[in-house]
Design a protein around this motif. Structure first.
Motif, PDB file in Angstrom:
ATOM      1  N   GLU A 171      46.023  33.998  46.151  1.00  0.00           N
ATOM      2  CA  GLU A 171      45.784  32.911  47.098  1.00  0.00           C
ATOM      3  C   GLU A 171      47.081  32.250  47.536  1.00  0.00           C
ATOM      4  O   GLU A 171      47.190  31.747  48.653  1.00  0.00           O
ATOM      5  CB  GLU A 171      44.851  31.878  46.476  1.00  0.00           C
ATOM      6  CG  GLU A 171      43.428  32.365  46.306  1.00  0.00           C
ATOM      7  CD  GLU A 171      42.521  31.362  45.629  1.00  0.00           C
ATOM      8  OE1 GLU A 171      41.286  31.533  45.702  1.00  0.00           O
ATOM      9  OE2 GLU A 171      43.033  30.398  45.022  1.00  0.00           O
ATOM     10  N   ASN A 185      45.399  26.512  47.717  1.00  0.00           N
ATOM     11  CA  ASN A 185      44.531  27.069  48.749  1.00  0.00           C
ATOM     12  C   ASN A 185      45.319  27.555  49.955  1.00  0.00           C
ATOM     13  O   ASN A 185      44.996  27.264  51.092  1.00  0.00           O
ATOM     14  CB  ASN A 185      43.473  26.037  49.172  1.00  0.00           C
ATOM     15  CG  ASN A 185      42.516  25.746  48.056  1.00  0.00           C
ATOM     16  OD1 ASN A 185      42.553  24.668  47.496  1.00  0.00           O
ATOM     17  ND2 ASN A 185      41.690  26.699  47.699  1.00  0.00           N
ATOM     18  N   SER A 212      45.618  30.655  50.859  1.00  0.00           N
ATOM     19  CA  SER A 212      44.884  31.718  51.552  1.00  0.00           C
ATOM     20  C   SER A 212      43.703  32.189  50.729  1.00  0.00           C
ATOM     21  O   SER A 212      43.679  33.299  50.245  1.00  0.00           O
ATOM     22  CB  SER A 212      45.819  32.896  51.838  1.00  0.00           C
ATOM     23  OG  SER A 212      45.116  33.932  52.461  1.00  0.00           O
ATOM     24  N   SER A 213      42.702  31.343  50.544  1.00  0.00           N
ATOM     25  CA  SER A 213      41.557  31.741  49.734  1.00  0.00           C
ATOM     26  C   SER A 213      40.682  32.762  50.450  1.00  0.00           C
ATOM     27  O   SER A 213      39.910  33.469  49.819  1.00  0.00           O
ATOM     28  CB  SER A 213      40.720  30.510  49.358  1.00  0.00           C
ATOM     29  OG  SER A 213      40.286  29.840  50.519  1.00  0.00           O
TER      30      SER A 213
END
Length: 501
Positions: free
Chosen positions: A372, A446, A448-449
């Motif tokens: 992520e 977060n 790149s979740s």
């Protein structure tokens, strides 16, 4: 995008009100919705990482036998561990780039076959120099597996399952250690080749993993992104030029994040190797356990690791990745006395279970946390390279402990021996404190979740954080809405931009 550190520690953001009903399902319901192919991708990635650990710990559980075979002290045998870790970063770079450029399938197949061949060869060496040379080359092969295994396992799973999946995946490492201990306990004493049988068995299991991966198709997430990329570049030469350009753009934008990830993984690797690599030697020499009891204690410790990874991965879905890491590092520090003070088997085994529950519990969050954190198009290269450079920096952990033990002595049954317990206690405590500090000052998790919806690195604008695939506008809008909700919840922790250009 400029990553801002010292982000507040927050619980994982709640899904936005407009989120689909899948966010309201229980863990069991999410698991029941998985297809057989999603299960297969996950478990073949887990098996690949288990093979990596089994191959690596073949040396750790064989230190006394290798020392007798080659007539070398423990500190010399641990050079093989150090050299393997030093060369793993090369493999991470090579195989990570191949995977992000050409796909998840064949780079992992070739990677597993390479380590199988080198592991097989290690079982035939006759001199210590030959052994060191093979283990150095072996490090290159091992270095690629973690990043490829993580991307294979996680990118095809729904977001709601990635936390617990991360924990289970990472503890393939502990299972590989456990498997090495079991083979050393049961097979090695029963066959004439001795320690060599462990290396040959590990080679066979790695080959089996390669065959299984070859039978599965390419990752669906990667195929979808590749189809989108082919609208902008049709020739392989074009794709390669775009890949190089986007890689340079990513490094310029995210160099500080790269440095941070290496520091974080350096601490984690010191913690793992400091608590595992010399553990069988420690309990035999310092505590007087038999070789069989040392192996059993190692197995119990790895059971704690597997439990900790699964629990921490699941908890990180609610507590957030960073809070979970901090909590499990505190657990690690609290149980250091139980690790080094007892003298009997039962208490030592309990200490091993508790320490590994904490150490590997925190580790269980790392696959998804790094994925992520990574620029989405580089989710095989970025985590793998960060992990293996951290491994390289921490490669001397076993030698540090061995050398420290030679200078710090204790008396066991009237015999002066290296005080590995005290050295390990000091190292584990110091590194756990460092990991807590570096986690607290880190960026929001977060980044790149929803990485499965991003472009690949050989697509135009692939290095951009919000470079979504245009095939499904509705899904893109949903992801952007969720990211906006997360951004509001993490206000001040990160600045976001749409593209790299």
């Amino acid at each position: 995008m400029r990553t801002i550190f010292f982000a507040p520690l927050r619980l994982a953001p709640r899904p936005p009100k407009s989120a689909s009903t899948t966010n309201k399902l229980t863990l069991i319901q999410h698991l029941r919705r998985l297809t057989w192919l999603q299960w297969a991708f996950f478990w073949v990635g887990w098996l690949a990482w288990t093979c990596d650990a089994l191959d690596f710990f073949s040396v750790s559980v064989s230190v006394p036998a290798l020392s007798a075979q080659f007539g070398k002290p423990t500190s010399s045998i641990t050079q093989a561990i150090t050299l393997t870790l030093l060369f793993r970063s090369i493999g991470a770079i090579l195989f990570g780039i191949f995977s992000d450029r050409f796909g998840r399938k064949w780079p992992l197949v070739f990677n597993l076959l390479l380590v199988a061949v080198l592991q097989l060869g290690a079982g035939f060496v006759q001199t210590f120099k030959q052994f060191l040379a093979l283990r150095s080359l072996f490090g290159i092969g091992m270095g690629g597996i973690w990043g490829l295994a993580a991307s294979t396992s996680l990118e095809n799973l729904p977001v709601e399952l990635r936390g617990v999946a991360s924990g289970v995946l990472q503890e393939g490492y502990a299972f590989g250690n456990l498997l090495a201990a079991l083979i050393s306990l049961k097979l090695v004493p029963a066959v004439a080749p001795g320690w060599r049988a462990l290396f040959w068995t590990a080679a066979g299991i790695s080959t089996f993993g390669a065959v299984l991966r070859s039978l599965l198709p390419e990752s669906e997430a990667f195929l979808k992104a590749r189809r989108a990329a082919e609208a902008h570049a049709t020739s392989e030469a074009q794709k390669t030029r775009i890949f190089i350009r986007e890689t340079n753009a990513m490094l310029k934008k995210h160099w500080a994040l790269c440095v941070y990830a290496v520091l974080l993984l350096t601490g984690f690797n010191f913690l793992a190797h400091g608590s595992q690599d010399l553990y069988p030697t420690y309990v035999q020499q310092d505590k007087g356990l038999s070789a069989d009891d040392a192996v059993i204690a190692t197995i119990i410790g790895n059971c704690g690791a597997i439990a900790g990874g699964a629990v921490a991965g699941w908890a990180s879905q609610f507590l957030g990745r960073r809070i979970t890491i901090v909590l499990f590092e505190i657990i690690t520090g609290a149980f250091i006395p139980l690790w080094i003070l007892p003298g009997g088997f039962s208490a030592l085994a309990a200490g091993a279970f508790c320490i590994q529950f904490g150490v590997q519990g925190a580790w269980g969050v790392i696959p998804i946390h790094l994925t992520e954190m990574a620029p989405p198009a580089f989710r095989a290269t970025f985590p793998g390279v960060a992990y293996q450079i951290g491994n390289m920096i921490s490669s001397a952990a076993a030698q540090i402990e061995a050398t420290g033990g030679e200078h710090l002595k204790t008396v066991v049954n009237g015999k002066t021996v290296p005080d590995y317990g005290k050295v390990q206690g000091i190292l584990i405590g110091a590194v756990a404190a460092f990991v807590i500090l570096i986690t607290i000052i880190g960026p929001a998790e977060n980044h790149s979740s929803h990485f499965e919806k991003h472009r690949v690195a050989f697509d135009e604008r692939g290095a951009g954080e919000n470079a979504f695939i245009d095939e499904d506008e509705e899904s893109v809008d949903e992801v952007r809405g969720e990211k906006d909700a997360e951004s509001r919840g993490e206000k001040g922790s990160e600045e976001r931009v749409e593209t790299v250009q």
